[in-house]
Motif scaffolding. Structure first.
Motif, PDB file in Angstrom:
ATOM      1  N   SER A 138       0.837  -1.203   0.000  1.00 50.26           N
ATOM      2  CA  SER A 138       0.000   0.000   0.000  1.00 50.26           C
ATOM      3  C   SER A 138       0.867   1.246   0.000  1.00 50.26           C
ATOM      4  CB  SER A 138      -0.891   0.027   1.245  1.00 50.26           C
ATOM      5  OG  SER A 138      -1.829  -1.006   1.195  1.00 50.26           O
ATOM      6  N   LEU A 139       0.451   2.209  -0.797  1.00 51.85           N
ATOM      7  CA  LEU A 139       1.092   3.522  -0.758  1.00 51.85           C
ATOM      8  C   LEU A 139       0.517   4.310   0.404  1.00 51.85           C
ATOM      9  CD1 LEU A 139       0.996   4.560  -4.531  1.00 51.85           C
ATOM     10  CD2 LEU A 139       3.031   4.025  -3.198  1.00 51.85           C
ATOM     11  N   PRO A 140       1.312   5.167   1.019  1.00 54.40           N
ATOM     12  CA  PRO A 140       0.773   6.021   2.079  1.00 54.40           C
ATOM     13  C   PRO A 140      -0.354   6.909   1.540  1.00 54.40           C
ATOM     14  CG  PRO A 140       3.177   6.123   2.024  1.00 54.40           C
ATOM     15  CD  PRO A 140       2.736   5.368   0.803  1.00 54.40           C
ATOM     16  N   GLU A 141      -1.294   7.238   2.400  1.00 58.73           N
ATOM     17  CA  GLU A 141      -2.477   8.000   2.001  1.00 58.73           C
ATOM     18  C   GLU A 141      -2.126   9.340   1.351  1.00 58.73           C
ATOM     19  OE1 GLU A 141      -6.067   8.712   0.851  1.00 58.73           O
ATOM     20  OE2 GLU A 141      -5.516   6.812   1.778  1.00 58.73           O
ATOM     21  N   ASN A 142      -1.063  10.013   1.848  1.00 60.76           N
ATOM     22  CA  ASN A 142      -0.695  11.306   1.256  1.00 60.76           C
ATOM     23  C   ASN A 142      -0.252  11.152  -0.203  1.00 60.76           C
ATOM     24  OD1 ASN A 142       1.727  10.053   2.263  1.00 60.76           O
ATOM     25  ND2 ASN A 142       2.780  12.013   2.063  1.00 60.76           N
ATOM     26  N   LEU A 143       0.414  10.040  -0.548  1.00 58.80           N
ATOM     27  CA  LEU A 143       0.808   9.815  -1.947  1.00 58.80           C
ATOM     28  C   LEU A 143      -0.392   9.453  -2.802  1.00 58.80           C
ATOM     29  CD1 LEU A 143       4.224   7.941  -1.602  1.00 58.80           C
ATOM     30  CD2 LEU A 143       3.749  10.398  -1.683  1.00 58.80           C
ATOM     31  N   VAL A 144      -1.321   8.681  -2.259  1.00 58.22           N
ATOM     32  CA  VAL A 144      -2.554   8.343  -2.985  1.00 58.22           C
ATOM     33  C   VAL A 144      -3.337   9.626  -3.281  1.00 58.22           C
ATOM     34  CG1 VAL A 144      -4.764   7.121  -2.837  1.00 58.22           C
ATOM     35  CG2 VAL A 144      -2.656   6.004  -2.050  1.00 58.22           C
ATOM     36  N   GLU A 145      -3.388  10.531  -2.318  1.00 57.33           N
ATOM     37  CA  GLU A 145      -4.075  11.812  -2.507  1.00 57.33           C
ATOM     38  C   GLU A 145      -3.453  12.592  -3.671  1.00 57.33           C
ATOM     39  OE1 GLU A 145      -4.671  16.116  -0.205  1.00 57.33           O
ATOM     40  OE2 GLU A 145      -3.703  14.450   0.866  1.00 57.33           O
ATOM     41  N   ILE A 146      -2.119  12.603  -3.749  1.00 54.83           N
ATOM     42  CA  ILE A 146      -1.426  13.312  -4.826  1.00 54.83           C
ATOM     43  C   ILE A 146      -1.752  12.688  -6.179  1.00 54.83           C
ATOM     44  CG2 ILE A 146       0.869  13.808  -5.802  1.00 54.83           C
ATOM     45  CD1 ILE A 146       1.856  14.060  -2.838  1.00 54.83           C
ATOM     46  N   ILE A 147      -1.712  11.365  -6.254  1.00 53.49           N
ATOM     47  CA  ILE A 147      -2.003  10.666  -7.512  1.00 53.49           C
ATOM     48  C   ILE A 147      -3.438  10.933  -7.952  1.00 53.49           C
ATOM     49  CG2 ILE A 147      -2.277   8.391  -8.576  1.00 53.49           C
ATOM     50  CD1 ILE A 147       0.121   7.530  -6.734  1.00 53.49           C
ATOM     51  N   HIS A 148      -4.399  10.814  -7.022  1.00 53.58           N
ATOM     52  CA  HIS A 148      -5.805  11.028  -7.371  1.00 53.58           C
ATOM     53  C   HIS A 148      -6.081  12.466  -7.821  1.00 53.58           C
ATOM     54  CE1 HIS A 148      -7.229   7.294  -5.005  1.00 53.58           C
ATOM     55  NE2 HIS A 148      -7.034   7.017  -6.265  1.00 53.58           N
ATOM     56  N   ALA A 149      -5.335  13.399  -7.270  1.00 48.83           N
ATOM     57  CA  ALA A 149      -5.515  14.807  -7.657  1.00 48.83           C
ATOM     58  C   ALA A 149      -4.902  15.107  -9.021  1.00 48.83           C
ATOM     59  CB  ALA A 149      -4.905  15.720  -6.604  1.00 48.83           C
ATOM     60  N   GLY A 150      -4.026  14.223  -9.503  1.00 48.04           N
ATOM     61  CA  GLY A 150      -3.363  14.468 -10.780  1.00 48.04           C
ATOM     62  C   GLY A 150      -1.981  15.074 -10.632  1.00 48.04           C
ATOM     63  N   GLY A 151      -1.467  15.096  -9.415  1.00 51.38           N
ATOM     64  CA  GLY A 151      -0.130  15.615  -9.179  1.00 51.38           C
ATOM     65  C   GLY A 151      -0.067  16.450  -7.915  1.00 51.38           C
ATOM     66  N   LEU A 152       1.150  16.776  -7.506  1.00 50.92           N
ATOM     67  CA  LEU A 152       1.375  17.488  -6.251  1.00 50.92           C
ATOM     68  C   LEU A 152       0.765  18.888  -6.244  1.00 50.92           C
ATOM     69  CD1 LEU A 152       2.705  17.558  -3.451  1.00 50.92           C
ATOM     70  CD2 LEU A 152       4.797  18.381  -4.568  1.00 50.92           C
ATOM     71  N   VAL A 153       0.963  19.640  -7.311  1.00 50.70           N
ATOM     72  CA  VAL A 153       0.440  21.008  -7.352  1.00 50.70           C
ATOM     73  C   VAL A 153      -1.081  20.993  -7.258  1.00 50.70           C
ATOM     74  CG1 VAL A 153       0.225  23.085  -8.776  1.00 50.70           C
ATOM     75  CG2 VAL A 153       2.438  21.924  -8.584  1.00 50.70           C
ATOM     76  N   LYS A 154      -1.716  20.112  -8.010  1.00 51.01           N
ATOM     77  CA  LYS A 154      -3.184  20.017  -7.963  1.00 51.01           C
ATOM     78  C   LYS A 154      -3.666  19.559  -6.594  1.00 51.01           C
ATOM     79  CE  LYS A 154      -3.684  19.194 -12.904  1.00 51.01           C
ATOM     80  NZ  LYS A 154      -4.009  18.210 -13.938  1.00 51.01           N
ATOM     81  N   ALA A 155      -2.933  18.638  -5.969  1.00 46.92           N
ATOM     82  CA  ALA A 155      -3.316  18.168  -4.632  1.00 46.92           C
ATOM     83  C   ALA A 155      -3.236  19.306  -3.611  1.00 46.92           C
ATOM     84  CB  ALA A 155      -2.418  17.018  -4.202  1.00 46.92           C
ATOM     85  N   MET A 156      -2.196  20.119  -3.689  1.00 41.63           N
ATOM     86  CA  MET A 156      -2.055  21.224  -2.739  1.00 41.63           C
ATOM     87  C   MET A 156      -3.111  22.298  -2.978  1.00 41.63           C
ATOM     88  SD  MET A 156       0.247  20.316  -0.619  1.00 41.63           S
ATOM     89  CE  MET A 156      -0.466  18.694  -0.836  1.00 41.63           C
ATOM     90  N   ARG A 157      -3.423  22.535  -4.239  1.00 43.41           N
ATOM     91  CA  ARG A 157      -4.503  23.501  -4.540  1.00 43.41           C
ATOM     92  C   ARG A 157      -5.828  23.009  -3.967  1.00 43.41           C
ATOM     93  NH1 ARG A 157      -2.692  24.753 -10.671  1.00 43.41           N
ATOM     94  NH2 ARG A 157      -1.214  26.409 -10.171  1.00 43.41           N
ATOM     95  N   ARG A 158      -6.090  21.726  -4.167  1.00 45.42           N
ATOM     96  CA  ARG A 158      -7.321  21.134  -3.650  1.00 45.42           C
ATOM     97  C   ARG A 158      -7.350  21.213  -2.119  1.00 45.42           C
ATOM     98  NH1 ARG A 158      -8.605  15.289  -5.766  1.00 45.42           N
ATOM     99  NH2 ARG A 158      -9.052  16.468  -7.646  1.00 45.42           N
ATOM    100  N   ARG A 159      -6.240  20.841  -1.500  1.00 42.28           N
ATOM    101  CA  ARG A 159      -6.155  20.832  -0.035  1.00 42.28           C
ATOM    102  C   ARG A 159      -6.361  22.232   0.549  1.00 42.28           C
ATOM    103  NH1 ARG A 159      -1.189  18.013   2.983  1.00 42.28           N
ATOM    104  NH2 ARG A 159      -2.263  16.146   2.248  1.00 42.28           N
ATOM    105  N   ASN A 160      -5.878  23.247  -0.188  1.00 38.88           N
ATOM    106  CA  ASN A 160      -5.982  24.625   0.287  1.00 38.88           C
ATOM    107  C   ASN A 160      -7.215  25.355  -0.245  1.00 38.88           C
ATOM    108  OD1 ASN A 160      -3.580  24.761   1.905  1.00 38.88           O
ATOM    109  ND2 ASN A 160      -2.443  24.552  -0.013  1.00 38.88           N
ATOM    110  N   GLY A 161      -8.145  24.609  -0.849  1.00 42.64           N
ATOM    111  CA  GLY A 161      -9.405  25.196  -1.301  1.00 42.64           C
ATOM    112  C   GLY A 161      -9.261  26.109  -2.495  1.00 42.64           C
ATOM    113  N   LEU A 162      -8.234  25.922  -3.306  1.00 45.09           N
ATOM    114  CA  LEU A 162      -8.009  26.802  -4.454  1.00 45.09           C
ATOM    115  C   LEU A 162      -8.533  26.223  -5.757  1.00 45.09           C
ATOM    116  CD1 LEU A 162      -4.371  27.890  -3.505  1.00 45.09           C
ATOM    117  CD2 LEU A 162      -6.503  29.149  -3.112  1.00 45.09           C
ATOM    118  N   VAL A 163      -9.224  25.086  -5.685  1.00 46.00           N
ATOM    119  CA  VAL A 163      -9.772  24.474  -6.901  1.00 46.00           C
ATOM    120  C   VAL A 163     -11.260  24.471  -6.845  1.00 46.00           C
ATOM    121  CG1 VAL A 163      -9.900  22.348  -8.255  1.00 46.00           C
ATOM    122  CG2 VAL A 163      -7.757  23.010  -7.184  1.00 46.00           C
TER     123      VAL A 163
END
Length: 163
Positions: A138-163
């Motif tokens: 299993s990949l750690p949940e934070n890496l799964v979140e990045i993959i599902h978002a389409g990448g690190l930048v998109k994941a951080m935007r999503r996490r910070n409510g910018l999407v």
């Protein structure tokens, strides 16, 4: 539980970033322009034959060589759903995750799978090939979140409510 099926492209050991996208094509302006040259030194016809949802299964040390970020971007742009290998170069592994490309380490599948066959991946559980199950870590949940978002930048935007 995320599950998908894909057609296999079987590559060998030590597929380096110069094979994934040769240096001379890095001057092109976009990944879309570069992707047609993916894997050209190894198999010039391969990029044109890959379809959305296909899977690369490779040997050991996939993504070795330079740390160019374009390598995982080209693989993703070609429509590859994930890369399963015996092992990955560490910096390639993180570049791929940061670009939203799923990588799976599995030591035994490569020795059994044939190119053109299909496999079913149950993320963080197993790969099913001809009714034989190959366990995956299993990949750690934070890496799964990045993959599902389409990448690190998109994941951080999503996490910070910018999407």
């Amino acid at each position: 539980m995320e599950q998908f099926t894909g057609r296999v492209w079987r590559l060998g050991d030590d597929i380096d970033t110069d094979i994934i996208i040769p240096t001379e094509y890095l001057a092109l302006k976009t990944i879309e322009e570069m992707k047609q040259y993916g894997f050209e030194p190894l198999r010039p016809e391969l990029a044109a034959q890959i379809h959305d949802g296909d899977v690369i299964v490779a040997g050991k040390n996939f993504g070795c060589g330079s740390s160019r970020e374009q390598a995982p971007e080209v693989i993703k742009a070609l429509g590859i759903r994930c890369v399963i290998a015996k092992s990955f170069a560490r910096i390639f592994f993180r570049n791929a995750i940061n670009n939203g490309l799923l990588l799976i380490e599995q030591p035994d599948l490569y020795d059994d799978v044939k190119e053109g066959d299909t496999i079913t991946v149950t993320v963080n559980q197993a790969v099913d090939y001809q009714e034989k199950f190959y366990p995956i870590t299993s990949l750690p949940e934070n890496l799964v979140e990045i993959i599902h978002a389409g990448g690190l930048v998109k994941a951080m935007r999503r996490r910070n409510g910018l999407v």
